[in-house]
Scaffold this motif. Structure first.
Motif, mmCIF file in Angstrom:
data_model
loop_
_atom_site.group_PDB
_atom_site.id
_atom_site.type_symbol
_atom_site.label_atom_id
_atom_site.label_comp_id
_atom_site.label_asym_id
_atom_site.label_seq_id
_atom_site.Cartn_x
_atom_site.Cartn_y
_atom_site.Cartn_z
ATOM 1 N N ILE A 116 0.870 -1.171 0.000
ATOM 2 C CA ILE A 116 0.000 0.000 0.000
ATOM 3 C C ILE A 116 0.907 1.222 0.000
ATOM 4 N N GLN A 117 0.569 2.220 -0.781
ATOM 5 C CA GLN A 117 1.408 3.412 -0.815
ATOM 6 C C GLN A 117 1.254 4.186 0.484
ATOM 7 N N VAL A 118 2.379 4.661 1.016
ATOM 8 C CA VAL A 118 2.369 5.494 2.216
ATOM 9 C C VAL A 118 1.675 6.808 1.859
ATOM 10 N N PRO A 119 0.666 7.213 2.631
ATOM 11 C CA PRO A 119 -0.062 8.442 2.299
ATOM 12 C C PRO A 119 0.812 9.687 2.451
ATOM 13 N N LEU A 120 0.579 10.653 1.582
ATOM 14 C CA LEU A 120 1.341 11.894 1.579
ATOM 15 C C LEU A 120 0.867 12.796 2.717
ATOM 16 N N ILE A 121 1.824 13.353 3.457
ATOM 17 C CA ILE A 121 1.535 14.274 4.552
ATOM 18 C C ILE A 121 2.267 15.574 4.274
ATOM 19 N N GLN A 122 1.568 16.686 4.439
ATOM 20 C CA GLN A 122 2.188 18.000 4.290
ATOM 21 C C GLN A 122 2.511 18.549 5.675
ATOM 22 N N GLU A 123 3.744 18.997 5.867
ATOM 23 C CA GLU A 123 4.158 19.597 7.135
ATOM 24 C C GLU A 123 4.572 21.037 6.879
ATOM 25 N N SER A 124 4.560 21.802 7.948
ATOM 26 C CA SER A 124 5.050 23.171 7.854
ATOM 27 C C SER A 124 6.562 23.138 7.646
ATOM 28 N N ALA A 125 7.105 24.265 7.243
ATOM 29 C CA ALA A 125 8.550 24.354 7.036
ATOM 30 C C ALA A 125 9.292 24.065 8.344
ATOM 31 N N GLU A 126 8.772 24.536 9.457
ATOM 32 C CA GLU A 126 9.410 24.299 10.751
ATOM 33 C C GLU A 126 9.373 22.815 11.122
ATOM 34 N N GLN A 127 8.239 22.170 10.896
ATOM 35 C CA GLN A 127 8.137 20.733 11.176
ATOM 36 C C GLN A 127 9.096 19.939 10.291
ATOM 37 N N MET A 128 9.184 20.313 9.026
ATOM 38 C CA MET A 128 10.086 19.650 8.092
ATOM 39 C C MET A 128 11.533 19.834 8.535
ATOM 40 N N GLN A 129 11.884 21.049 8.971
ATOM 41 C CA GLN A 129 13.238 21.310 9.436
ATOM 42 C C GLN A 129 13.562 20.432 10.639
ATOM 43 N N GLN A 130 12.652 20.296 11.572
ATOM 44 C CA GLN A 130 12.885 19.449 12.748
ATOM 45 C C GLN A 130 13.042 17.982 12.349
ATOM 46 N N ARG A 131 12.267 17.530 11.381
ATOM 47 C CA ARG A 131 12.379 16.151 10.911
ATOM 48 C C ARG A 131 13.742 15.918 10.257
ATOM 49 N N ILE A 132 14.208 16.890 9.478
ATOM 50 C CA ILE A 132 15.525 16.789 8.838
ATOM 51 C C ILE A 132 16.619 16.720 9.902
ATOM 52 N N ILE A 133 16.525 17.581 10.908
ATOM 53 C CA ILE A 133 17.525 17.598 11.980
ATOM 54 C C ILE A 133 17.549 16.251 12.697
ATOM 55 N N LYS A 134 16.387 15.755 13.084
ATOM 56 C CA LYS A 134 16.329 14.485 13.816
ATOM 57 C C LYS A 134 16.859 13.326 12.969
ATOM 58 N N ALA A 135 16.502 13.294 11.683
ATOM 59 C CA ALA A 135 16.964 12.208 10.806
ATOM 60 C C ALA A 135 18.484 12.221 10.680
ATOM 61 N N HIS A 136 19.059 13.406 10.543
ATOM 62 C CA HIS A 136 20.509 13.495 10.410
ATOM 63 C C HIS A 136 21.232 13.204 11.720
ATOM 64 N N LYS A 137 20.599 13.521 12.834
ATOM 65 C CA LYS A 137 21.210 13.178 14.123
ATOM 66 C C LYS A 137 21.284 11.669 14.312
ATOM 67 N N VAL A 138 20.289 10.960 13.803
ATOM 68 C CA VAL A 138 20.350 9.494 13.867
ATOM 69 C C VAL A 138 21.533 9.001 13.044
ATOM 70 N N LEU A 139 21.695 9.521 11.840
ATOM 71 C CA LEU A 139 22.842 9.129 11.011
ATOM 72 C C LEU A 139 24.159 9.468 11.702
ATOM 73 N N MET A 140 24.225 10.644 12.320
ATOM 74 C CA MET A 140 25.447 11.067 12.994
ATOM 75 C C MET A 140 25.808 10.123 14.136
ATOM 76 N N SER A 141 24.814 9.527 14.751
ATOM 77 C CA SER A 141 25.078 8.640 15.885
ATOM 78 C C SER A 141 25.645 7.288 15.460
ATOM 79 N N LEU A 142 25.585 6.963 14.174
ATOM 80 C CA LEU A 142 26.039 5.655 13.708
ATOM 81 C C LEU A 142 27.551 5.524 13.626
ATOM 82 N N ASN A 143 28.241 6.612 13.234
ATOM 83 C CA ASN A 143 29.707 6.529 13.170
ATOM 84 C C ASN A 143 30.328 7.922 13.071
ATOM 85 N N ASP A 144 31.618 7.996 13.301
ATOM 86 C CA ASP A 144 32.342 9.272 13.304
ATOM 87 C C ASP A 144 32.322 9.948 11.937
#
Length: 160
Positions: A116-144
């Motif tokens: 089933i296709q994941v439904p599209l969700i629209q977020e505000s620019a601020e919400q999108m920015q927070q999601r980007i920050i959190k996603a990259h922090k997870v990547l940063m935690s994986l290795n130096d």
């Protein structure tokens, strides 16, 4: 550009998420909300990420996929599996440290699933920015290496 898509299935407590084409930032609001919903569900006991038809996964997408594995581990679920058959995509996943949080497969399991296709969700620019920050922090935690690659991006985004 080959606009990507994200599909999923949840059958018999097995969660499958499939990425096709170029999956980029524009789909990450939907992906992030979907992952939170599924991984928080008691129905999810096993996770399989299928990137056999993905041609590009941007760093925010990679961060959200990594978050899926981290959340599964925190729930005490078995290590998620990732199926990758394209050398470029596999190299990217390995360089980001995904081999620390996923079991890699080079063929899909024989089980058939309906997606089933994941439904599209629209977020505000601020919400999108927070999601980007959190996603990259997870990547940063994986290795130096990831920390060095994304540290300045996170610092710049957090200043805004």
């Amino acid at each position: 550009m080959n606009q990507g898509s994200i599909h999923y299935a949840l059958l018999d407590n097995h969660y499958v998420i499939k990425f096709t084409g170029e999956v980029r930032l524009t789909q990450c609001s939907s992906l992030g909300a979907h992952i939170e919903k599924v991984i928080s569900s008691d129905e999810c006991e096993h996770v399989l990420v299928d990137v056999t038809e993905a041609t590009c996964l941007d760093s925010t997408t990679l961060g959200l996929i990594a978050k899926l594995a981290v959340r599964a581990k925190n729930r005490g679920l078995p290590a998620p599996m990732v199926v990758s058959t394209h050398d470029d995509v596999t190299r990217t996943l390995l360089s980001m440290g995904f081999d620390q949080i996923f079991v890699f497969l080079d063929v899909l399991p024989l089980t058939q699933y309906e997606l089933i296709q994941v439904p599209l969700i629209q977020e505000s620019a601020e919400q999108m920015q927070q999601r980007i920050i959190k996603a990259h922090k997870v990547l940063m935690s994986l290795n130096d290496s990831n920390y060095e690659a994304f540290n300045s991006l996170i610092a710049a985004l957090e200043e805004k």
